[in-house]
Write an enzyme that holds these catalytic residues in place. Structure first.
Site, PDB file in Angstrom:
ATOM      1  N   HIS A 145      -0.020   5.117  -1.572  1.00 55.01           N
ATOM      2  CA  HIS A 145      -0.238   6.272  -0.707  1.00 55.01           C
ATOM      3  C   HIS A 145       0.911   7.271  -0.785  1.00 55.01           C
ATOM      4  CE1 HIS A 145      -3.785   4.819   1.766  1.00 55.01           C
ATOM      5  NE2 HIS A 145      -3.494   3.778   1.013  1.00 55.01           N
ATOM      6  N   HIS A 165      -5.965  -5.049  -3.865  1.00 55.38           N
ATOM      7  CA  HIS A 165      -6.797  -5.567  -2.779  1.00 55.38           C
ATOM      8  C   HIS A 165      -6.977  -7.077  -2.880  1.00 55.38           C
ATOM      9  CE1 HIS A 165      -8.786  -1.431  -1.755  1.00 55.38           C
ATOM     10  NE2 HIS A 165      -7.525  -1.518  -1.398  1.00 55.38           N
ATOM     11  N   ARG A 217       0.824  -1.215   0.000  1.00 54.19           N
ATOM     12  CA  ARG A 217       0.000   0.000   0.000  1.00 54.19           C
ATOM     13  C   ARG A 217       0.857   1.264   0.000  1.00 54.19           C
ATOM     14  NH1 ARG A 217      -3.179  -3.571  -0.566  1.00 54.19           N
ATOM     15  NH2 ARG A 217      -4.699  -4.379   0.907  1.00 54.19           N
ATOM     16  N   ASN A 273      -4.728   7.606   6.022  1.00 56.46           N
ATOM     17  CA  ASN A 273      -3.604   6.830   6.550  1.00 56.46           C
ATOM     18  C   ASN A 273      -3.708   6.489   8.030  1.00 56.46           C
ATOM     19  OD1 ASN A 273      -2.520   7.063   3.988  1.00 56.46           O
ATOM     20  ND2 ASN A 273      -1.190   8.770   4.508  1.00 56.46           N
TER      21      ASN A 273
END
Length: 343
Positions: free
Chosen positions: A69, A196, A65, A97
Site C-alpha cells: 500500500h 494473502h 501489507r 486503507n
C-alpha cells in the site's frame, strides 16, 4: 530575538537548505546500507516484529501489507504513515486503507527504538521494507536481503491512493494492467498476490460475491459450493460486515496453500479467485500451487522489484513516522511570527 541577518542572506540560507533536502533523494538503494551508520537496525526491526506477533499474530499480515500500500502510491516513501493535517488528506483514510490497514503502532515502536539507537539515521520507508520482509520470514516464508537507503516523503495524497489501489472486486485483467504500469509482470502479480497466504479479510469485501456477483443476484459461480456455504454462515445478508474470515486455510503460515485454495475454488476475495479463472494468470497459480519453492522465489523477486519503486521527490529521515520534520522555511516563519508578537 530574531537574527539581524539581511534578507538576501536568509534567502541564500534557505536555498542551501532546500538543495540539501533535494539531494537526500539521490542515495542509491543497496543491501547493508546501515552497516556502518546503524549496524543493529535490521535486528531491532525483527525483534519488534517478534514482539508484535506475540501480542497479536495478525500483526504479521497487517505489517506486510504496508509495503504494497505504500510502494504503489508514489513509490516506497512511507507516505502511507503520515497522519492527516489541516492542509493535507493523507492515505490512511483512502478507500483501500480505511477500516482495513492496521498495526501502524508496530512501525512506531520500531522507529522509537531506532531513534534511541541511531537518531536521525533510519527512515520510516526502510522500516516498512524490513518489517514486511520479517513478517514473511517469521510466519515460515522465505528470507532475503533487502535493499535500503530510502528517504521519507514530505507529503501524502489520499487522492493518489484512491486512484491507484485496487478494490477487492478487481478482476485479473485490471490487476495485470495496474501491475504493468509499475513494470511488474503477470508472474509478479500472481506471486505477490500470494501475500494473502497470511491474514484475514472482512465480510464487507465479499458479500457481493456471495449474494450479487456482477449484479446477477446470485453468488460467484467460481466458488466451491461447500466453501460458499461456510462463507454464507460467516457473512449472512444483513450481518456484521466487519467480521473477518481467513484468506486461506493456513492464515498464520506463509506457504503455497493460498494457491491450492484458488485451484479448488476456495479463494476468499474476488481479486484472488479471478487469478485462477483468468487464462493469463491461471498457469502461474497452478505452478505455485504444486511448487512452493517456485512460489517463494518468485515472491522474493517481486518484493524486491516492488521495493525499488521510487517517486524521485525530495525526502528526509522523519523523527516521527506520522509527521514530517519541521522545514527550514517553517522555522523561519515561526521565528518571524514570534518576532512580530514580541514587537
Amino acid at each position: 530575538m530574531m537574527s539581524t541577518l539581511p534578507l538576501a542572506q536568509w534567502v541564500i540560507l534557505l536555498f542551501f537548505f532546500h538543495k540539501m533536502l533535494i539531494l537526500t533523494t539521490a542515495t542509491e538503494l543497496k543491501q547493508g546500507f546501515y552497516a556502518e551508520t546503524c549496524p543493529g537496525a535490521e535486528s531491532v526491526v525483527r525483534e519488534v516484529m517478534k514482539k508484535a506477533m506475540k501480542r497479536d499474530p495478525r500483526n504479521a499480515a497487517s505489517v506486510m501489507r504496508f509495503q504494497f500500500h505504500d510502494c504503489f502510491v508514489d513509490g516506497c516513501d512511507a507516505s502511507l504513515l503520515l497522519d492527516d493535517t489541516p492542509n493535507m488528506l493523507g492515505e490512511k483514510l483512502s478507500l483501500s486503507n480505511i477500516n482495513s490497514l492496521r498495526s501502524y503502532e508496530v512501525i512506531d515502536e520500531a522507529k522509537e527504538e531506532l531513534e534511541n539507537l541511531c537518531p536521525g539515521v533510519v527512515s520510516c520507508a526502510d522500516i516498512i521494507i524490513m518489517a514486511s520482509r520479517d513478517a514473511v520470514v517469521l510466519t515460515g516464508g522465505p528470507n532475503w536481503e533487502v535493499k535500503l537507503g530510502r528517504k521519507d516523503s514530505l507529503m501524502a495524497s489520499q487522492e493518489d491512493s484512491n486512484k491507484i489501489m485496487p478494490s477487492p472486486r478487481a478482476t485479473a485483467s485490471a490487476l495485470i494492467d495496474l501491475f504493468s504500469e509499475f513494470d511488474l509482470s503477470v508472474k509478479d502479480l500472481v506471486a505477490l498476490s500470494g501475500s494473502h497466504s497470511i491474514g484475514n479479510g472482512r465480510c464487507f469485501s465479499i458479500v457481493y460475491r456471495l449474494y450479487n456477483q456482477s449484479g446477477t443476484g446470485k453468488p460467484d459461480p467460481a466458488m466451491e459450493p461447500e466453501y460458499r456455504e461456510k462463507l454464507d454462515k460467516l457473512c449472512p445478508i444483513g450481518g456484521d460486515e466487519e467480521i473477518i474470515g481467513d484468506l486461506d486455510a493456513t492464515p498464520h503460515v506463509f506457504d503455497n496453500q493460498y494457491f491450492k485454495d484458488l485451484v479448488s475454488g476456495r479463494g476468499f476475495l474476488n481479486s484472488d479467485q479471478t487469478l485462477y479463472t483468468n487464462e493469463w494468470t491461471r498457469e502461474f497459480v497452478q505452478n505455485f500451487s504444486s511448487n512452493q519453492e517456485e512460489f517463494f522465489n518468485a515472491f522474493v523477486e517481486g518484493m524486491v522489484k516492488m521495493g525499488d519503486l521510487q517517486s524521485g521527490r525530495p525526502g528526509e529521515i522523519r523523527q516521527n513516522c506520522r509527521v514530517v520534520n519541521q522545514r527550514p522555511m517553517e522555522i523561519l516563519i515561526e521565528t518571524l511570527d514570534d518576532e512580530l508578537i514580541e514587537k
